[in-house]
Design a protein around this motif. Structure first.
Motif, PDB file in Angstrom:
ATOM      1  N   GLU A 279       0.938   4.279   7.072  1.00 21.42           N
ATOM      2  CA  GLU A 279       2.108   3.858   6.298  1.00 21.42           C
ATOM      3  C   GLU A 279       3.321   3.635   7.183  1.00 21.42           C
ATOM      4  O   GLU A 279       3.503   4.307   8.200  1.00 21.42           O
ATOM      5  CB  GLU A 279       2.442   4.928   5.261  1.00 21.42           C
ATOM      6  CG  GLU A 279       1.477   4.925   4.099  1.00 21.42           C
ATOM      7  CD  GLU A 279       1.902   5.879   2.989  1.00 21.42           C
ATOM      8  OE1 GLU A 279       3.059   5.788   2.529  1.00 21.42           O
ATOM      9  OE2 GLU A 279       1.074   6.709   2.603  1.00 21.42           O
TER      10      GLU A 279
ATOM     11  N   GLU B  66       4.937  -0.111  -2.484  1.00 19.95           N
ATOM     12  CA  GLU B  66       6.039   0.015  -3.446  1.00 19.95           C
ATOM     13  C   GLU B  66       7.291  -0.594  -2.841  1.00 19.95           C
ATOM     14  O   GLU B  66       7.391  -0.764  -1.620  1.00 19.95           O
ATOM     15  CB  GLU B  66       6.322   1.494  -3.742  1.00 19.95           C
ATOM     16  CG  GLU B  66       6.804   2.253  -2.516  1.00 19.95           C
ATOM     17  CD  GLU B  66       7.499   3.573  -2.800  1.00 19.95           C
ATOM     18  OE1 GLU B  66       7.874   3.829  -3.954  1.00 19.95           O
ATOM     19  OE2 GLU B  66       7.691   4.338  -1.848  1.00 19.95           O
TER      20      GLU B  66
ATOM     21  N   GLU C  11      -4.475   1.231  -9.586  1.00 18.15           N
ATOM     22  CA  GLU C  11      -4.717   0.285  -8.504  1.00 18.15           C
ATOM     23  C   GLU C  11      -5.717   0.809  -7.499  1.00 18.15           C
ATOM     24  O   GLU C  11      -6.023   2.002  -7.441  1.00 18.15           O
ATOM     25  CB  GLU C  11      -3.403  -0.126  -7.828  1.00 18.15           C
ATOM     26  CG  GLU C  11      -2.667   0.974  -7.119  1.00 18.15           C
ATOM     27  CD  GLU C  11      -1.356   0.478  -6.504  1.00 18.15           C
ATOM     28  OE1 GLU C  11      -0.674  -0.360  -7.119  1.00 18.15           O
ATOM     29  OE2 GLU C  11      -1.038   0.936  -5.402  1.00 18.15           O
TER      30      GLU C  11
HETATM   31  P1  AMP Z   1       4.584   4.935  -4.169  1.00 20.64           P
HETATM   32  O1  AMP Z   1       5.656   5.729  -4.876  1.00 20.64           O
HETATM   33  O2  AMP Z   1       4.018   3.842  -4.984  1.00 20.64           O
HETATM   34  O3  AMP Z   1       4.948   4.536  -2.789  1.00 20.64           O
HETATM   35  O4  AMP Z   1       3.436   5.992  -3.872  1.00 20.64           O
HETATM   36  C1  AMP Z   1       3.690   7.205  -3.195  1.00 20.64           C
HETATM   37  C2  AMP Z   1       2.665   7.441  -2.125  1.00 20.64           C
HETATM   38  O5  AMP Z   1       1.359   7.392  -2.689  1.00 20.64           O
HETATM   39  C3  AMP Z   1       2.650   6.358  -1.049  1.00 20.64           C
HETATM   40  O6  AMP Z   1       3.595   6.575  -0.048  1.00 20.64           O
HETATM   41  C4  AMP Z   1       1.234   6.497  -0.523  1.00 20.64           C
HETATM   42  O7  AMP Z   1       1.128   7.605   0.346  1.00 20.64           O
HETATM   43  C5  AMP Z   1       0.452   6.791  -1.773  1.00 20.64           C
HETATM   44  N1  AMP Z   1      -0.057   5.530  -2.362  1.00 20.64           N
HETATM   45  C6  AMP Z   1       0.555   4.750  -3.293  1.00 20.64           C
HETATM   46  N2  AMP Z   1      -0.196   3.676  -3.603  1.00 20.64           N
HETATM   47  C7  AMP Z   1      -1.318   3.764  -2.858  1.00 20.64           C
HETATM   48  C8  AMP Z   1      -2.492   2.948  -2.722  1.00 20.64           C
HETATM   49  N3  AMP Z   1      -2.674   1.845  -3.448  1.00 20.64           N
HETATM   50  N4  AMP Z   1      -3.430   3.358  -1.837  1.00 20.64           N
HETATM   51  C9  AMP Z   1      -3.281   4.487  -1.122  1.00 20.64           C
HETATM   52  N5  AMP Z   1      -2.206   5.295  -1.210  1.00 20.64           N
HETATM   53  C10 AMP Z   1      -1.223   4.941  -2.061  1.00 20.64           C
END
Ligand code: AMP
Ligand code: GLY
Length: 427
Positions: free
Chosen positions: A186, A275, A179
């Motif tokens: 955040e 997420e 993606e």
């Molecule tokens: P997730 O488990 O999908 O929340 O991803 C873990 C961490 O990765 C998130 O808390 C963000 O810091 C980073 N992250 C996930 N997706 C993105 C994205 N599309 N763009 C930037 N950072 C992301």
């Protein structure tokens, strides 16, 4: 159910409701001060359902995602036992990133643009065409380690090869989501949910990187604050996104019950969902629950009956500093003696995560060992109290971040822009 800092905070808060007696499976030495600990793994749903029936447990609260994804709530419901947590079908919102992303697409929830890949070849071909930084995510559960924010094509290719070819997270990497990389700040917005009804909690923020200034590896979370200033002004929009997703799940035959966690990036185009998690955040729970006034057990029971829970918030702030073993999130030693826990300062709470007892002494037993939470009328005061609590505690190799609740680099950048604009207007 569970054995970390989140579960200690939950147990501590649940027993403050009148007449509550709590059991924990398996719990930890901190939880043992508020609940009777039972040596059963939270994934053994059949054994746990029998114990819950024998003890005539009125409400089971599940901390971690794995037992929910494996169907614990379904096993309990089949035996007429009440569980605060979603069914396996609804827990897919965390257990499958492909499911979560396509759900968001179907119900117009703002999220990063993405594509799904079943094979490494196509994923690598896509990376060669992609412009700008991307994020590579394993579809399945990988204990928070299945996401790589890739700054270069090389990093992205390595991530795809690790997940899909080397299978470093096993079957979780059979499919990947690639993606667009979002920029912004955040926030973690959690809500109590039953079917279409959604009641948001106070917004929080966690600190995922190991080092000060958000440097170093991703961890399970090195600290948290609540309320999160980054959600100011967009909280209503985020609540509406949660309502849309809850309604979508009802329409698709997977009604959600329990706590739903949206990881949000507040971008220049507004908030977007990074997420969903099917449970409380760790360490977000450790800052949200101390700010909740009143009866948590009652609020959970009301939620399960789709009755508006009474959610009143202290007009205060909380900051949580995680004390971790040296080397975490890489390899680390355990079994180190923990000193200084006897006298926490006023307005600070200590929740246990990876601790154990040996010969009557408290020792380290995990990567994240203790959570020190400061409470105060402002975030600054909450932070000072948390660090005052930290300063009394020692164990060999103890590491922690020193900037939890401090000014973020993004805030500093904004201030710098304002200052230079002001300088120009004076010129
Ligand atoms: P997730 O488990 O999908 O929340 O991803 C873990 C961490 O990765 C998130 O808390 C963000 O810091 C980073 N992250 C996930 N997706 C993105 C994205 N599309 N763009 C930037 N950072 C992301
Ligand atoms: N603190 C992030 C999480 O619980 O997933």
């Amino acid at each position: 159910m569970g054995s970390g800092g989140r579960e200690h905070a939950l147990a501590w808060r649940l027993v403050q409701s009148g007449g509550v007696k709590a059991y924990a499976a398996p719990g930890n030495p901190g939880i043992a001060s508020v609940a009777t600990c039972l040596p059963v793994a939270p994934t053994d749903a059949t054994a746990l359902a029998s114990i819950a029936a024998d003890l005539r447990i009125d409400l089971t609260v599940v901390g971690p995602e794995a037992p929910l994804a494996a169907g614990l709530a379904d096993v309990f419901a089949a035996r007429g036992l009440r569980v605060f947590g979603p069914t396996a079908a609804a827990a897919q919102i965390e257990a499958s990133k492909v499911f979560a992303k396509s759900l968001m697409r179907r119900w117009q929830i703002p999220t990063a643009d993405f594509e799904v890949f079943d094979g490494a070849e196509e994923a690598l071909a896509y990376l060669r065409r992609a412009r700008g930084p991307v994020v590579v995510k394993a579809d399945g559960l990988a204990a928070g380690k299945g996401v790589v924010v890739a700054h270069t094509v090389d990093e992205a290719e390595t991530a795809v090869a690790d997940l899909m070819v080397r299978r470093v997270h096993g079957p979780a990497g059979a499919r990947v989501v690639i993606e667009e990389c979002l920029q912004g700040e955040e926030a973690s917005v959690l809500a109590l949910v039953c079917g279409e009804r959604v009641w948001p909690l106070v917004p929080a923020r966690d600190y995922k990187r190991a080092g000060d200034g958000d440097c170093g590896s991703n961890t399970g979370g090195m600290g948290a604050i609540a309320p999160a200033p980054m959600a100011d002004g967009v909280h209503q929009q985020i609540a509406e996104m949660l309502e849309r997703v809850a309604a979508g799940m009802v329409r698709e035959g997977r009604p959600y019950a329990g706590v739903l966690y949206a990881g949000i990036m507040v971008t220049a185009d507004g908030p977007k969902v990074l997420e969903f998690n099917c449970r409380f955040g760790d360490p977000e729970a450790q800052v949200i629950l101390p700010l909740l006034e009143g009866d948590l057990t009652g609020a959970m029971l009301d939620t399960l009956e789709a009755r508006r829970p009474s959610l009143r918030w202290r007009d205060a702030a909380a900051a949580c500093v995680v004390l971790a073993s040296g080397g975490y999130p890489g390899s680390y030693h355990t079994g180190c003696v923990i000193n200084g826990l006897a006298s926490p300062p006023a307005d600070a709470l200590v929740f246990h995560a990876g601790t154990a007892t040996r010969d009557g002494q408290l020792i380290t037993a995990g990567g994240r060992v203790l959570n020190v939470v400061g409470l105060g009328p402002t975030l600054d005061q909450a932070r000072e109290r948390a660090y005052a609590g930290v300063s009394r505690i020692t164990f060999d190799g103890m590491q922690y971040r020193t900037d939890i609740g401090g000014r973020s680099q993004a805030t500093d950048r904004r201030t710098a822009v304002l200052v230079s604009e002001e300088a120009q207007s004076h010129a």
